[in-house]
Scaffold this motif. Structure first.
Motif, mmCIF file in Angstrom:
data_model
loop_
_atom_site.group_PDB
_atom_site.id
_atom_site.type_symbol
_atom_site.label_atom_id
_atom_site.label_comp_id
_atom_site.label_asym_id
_atom_site.label_seq_id
_atom_site.Cartn_x
_atom_site.Cartn_y
_atom_site.Cartn_z
ATOM 1 N N MET A 52 0.762 -1.284 0.020
ATOM 2 C CA MET A 52 0.041 -0.063 -0.127
ATOM 3 C C MET A 52 1.015 1.022 0.002
ATOM 4 N N VAL A 53 0.433 2.019 -0.874
ATOM 5 C CA VAL A 53 1.427 3.187 -0.962
ATOM 6 C C VAL A 53 0.609 4.487 -0.969
ATOM 7 N N LEU A 54 0.931 5.948 -1.087
ATOM 8 C CA LEU A 54 0.369 6.959 -0.846
ATOM 9 C C LEU A 54 0.423 7.528 -2.246
ATOM 10 N N PHE A 55 -0.738 8.113 -2.572
ATOM 11 C CA PHE A 55 -0.953 8.663 -3.991
ATOM 12 C C PHE A 55 -0.481 10.149 -3.924
ATOM 13 N N ILE A 56 0.287 10.844 -4.675
ATOM 14 C CA ILE A 56 0.868 12.075 -4.709
ATOM 15 C C ILE A 56 0.439 12.793 -5.685
ATOM 16 N N SER A 57 0.617 12.571 -6.939
ATOM 17 C CA SER A 57 0.352 13.482 -8.135
ATOM 18 C C SER A 57 -0.156 12.732 -9.239
ATOM 19 N N HIS A 58 -1.157 13.655 -10.069
ATOM 20 C CA HIS A 58 -1.703 12.927 -11.197
ATOM 21 C C HIS A 58 -1.560 13.683 -12.345
ATOM 22 N N LYS A 59 -0.481 14.459 -12.614
ATOM 23 C CA LYS A 59 -0.400 15.575 -13.661
ATOM 24 C C LYS A 59 -0.309 14.911 -15.168
ATOM 25 N N MET A 60 -0.043 13.674 -15.161
ATOM 26 C CA MET A 60 0.348 12.819 -16.278
ATOM 27 C C MET A 60 -1.136 12.258 -16.695
ATOM 28 N N ARG A 118 -3.340 9.326 -17.284
ATOM 29 C CA ARG A 118 -3.533 7.839 -17.041
ATOM 30 C C ARG A 118 -2.506 7.264 -16.260
ATOM 31 N N THR A 119 -1.454 8.255 -15.843
ATOM 32 C CA THR A 119 -0.318 7.772 -14.974
ATOM 33 C C THR A 119 -0.261 8.719 -13.756
ATOM 34 N N ILE A 120 0.014 7.873 -12.723
ATOM 35 C CA ILE A 120 -0.192 8.685 -11.337
ATOM 36 C C ILE A 120 1.320 8.583 -10.661
ATOM 37 N N VAL A 121 1.721 9.319 -9.796
ATOM 38 C CA VAL A 121 2.995 9.315 -8.995
ATOM 39 C C VAL A 121 2.593 8.759 -7.544
ATOM 40 N N VAL A 122 3.421 7.636 -7.054
ATOM 41 C CA VAL A 122 2.921 7.295 -5.551
ATOM 42 C C VAL A 122 4.404 7.246 -4.914
ATOM 43 N N ARG A 123 4.128 7.390 -3.599
ATOM 44 C CA ARG A 123 5.302 7.459 -2.589
ATOM 45 C C ARG A 123 5.105 6.305 -1.732
ATOM 46 N N ARG A 124 6.277 5.341 -1.642
ATOM 47 C CA ARG A 124 6.676 4.284 -1.059
ATOM 48 C C ARG A 124 7.354 4.665 -0.015
ATOM 49 N N ASP A 125 6.829 4.313 1.220
ATOM 50 C CA ASP A 125 7.883 4.569 2.520
ATOM 51 C C ASP A 125 8.327 3.246 3.003
ATOM 52 N N PHE A 135 16.990 2.075 12.487
ATOM 53 C CA PHE A 135 16.247 2.086 11.480
ATOM 54 C C PHE A 135 16.130 3.736 10.888
ATOM 55 N N GLU A 136 16.361 3.688 9.818
ATOM 56 C CA GLU A 136 16.214 5.134 9.126
ATOM 57 C C GLU A 136 14.956 5.112 8.242
ATOM 58 N N LYS A 137 14.339 6.324 8.105
ATOM 59 C CA LYS A 137 13.281 6.406 7.164
ATOM 60 C C LYS A 137 13.806 6.670 5.834
ATOM 61 N N ARG A 138 13.045 5.975 4.907
ATOM 62 C CA ARG A 138 13.382 6.276 3.483
ATOM 63 C C ARG A 138 12.157 6.179 2.456
ATOM 64 N N HIS A 139 11.968 6.845 1.235
ATOM 65 C CA HIS A 139 11.098 6.926 0.566
ATOM 66 C C HIS A 139 11.490 6.802 -0.930
ATOM 67 N N LYS A 193 4.952 15.064 2.879
ATOM 68 C CA LYS A 193 5.721 14.916 3.868
ATOM 69 C C LYS A 193 5.464 13.784 4.888
ATOM 70 N N ILE A 194 4.353 13.162 4.772
ATOM 71 C CA ILE A 194 3.840 12.173 5.619
ATOM 72 C C ILE A 194 4.655 10.991 5.607
ATOM 73 N N PHE A 195 5.230 10.484 6.286
ATOM 74 C CA PHE A 195 5.969 9.062 6.522
ATOM 75 C C PHE A 195 4.892 7.781 6.957
ATOM 76 N N ARG A 196 4.370 7.142 6.153
ATOM 77 C CA ARG A 196 3.380 6.057 6.521
ATOM 78 C C ARG A 196 3.991 4.610 6.218
ATOM 79 N N VAL A 197 4.424 3.976 7.036
ATOM 80 C CA VAL A 197 4.834 2.457 6.800
ATOM 81 C C VAL A 197 3.791 1.363 6.560
ATOM 82 N N PHE A 198 3.030 1.460 7.344
ATOM 83 C CA PHE A 198 1.757 0.318 7.164
ATOM 84 C C PHE A 198 0.609 1.043 6.884
#
Length: 89
Positions: free
Chosen positions: A1-9, A11-18, A29-33, A84-89
């Motif tokens: 499960m990932v977070l939806f960020i942008s839909h400027k294209m 039929r293509t969206i950009v998602v953020r995987r934390d 552990f360090e946070k990455r995305h 800016k949200i970090f969402r792991v689960f």
């Protein structure tokens, strides 16, 4: 499960995987995305920034798009800053 960020294209969206990366030197552990381009079928028309989507791997559709949207879960709190949200689960 990932977070939806942008839909400027189209039929293509950009998602953020934390995710968490273990650093053995400090034993912490360090946070990455990572941001990924994902194909969004026309049946998912009511997506908005901050929604949680489930993605699945498919054949390469373009140079950067190798995943499809499978499921959409609308967000409950729309006032948060999505990028800016970090969402792991």
């Amino acid at each position: 499960m990932v977070l939806f960020i942008s839909h400027k294209m189209k039929r293509t969206i950009v998602v953020r995987r934390d995710y968490l990366q273990f650093v053995s030197k400090y034993r912490r552990f360090e946070k990455r995305h990572s941001n990924m381009s994902v194909h969004c079928s026309p049946c998912f028309q009511n997506l908005s920034e901050g929604d949680v989507v489930t993605i699945g791997q498919c054949r390469p559709l373009s140079k950067t798009v190798k995943f499809n949207v499978l499921e959409h879960q609308p967000t409950k709190n729309k006032s948060l800053n999505v990028k800016k949200i970090f969402r792991v689960f």
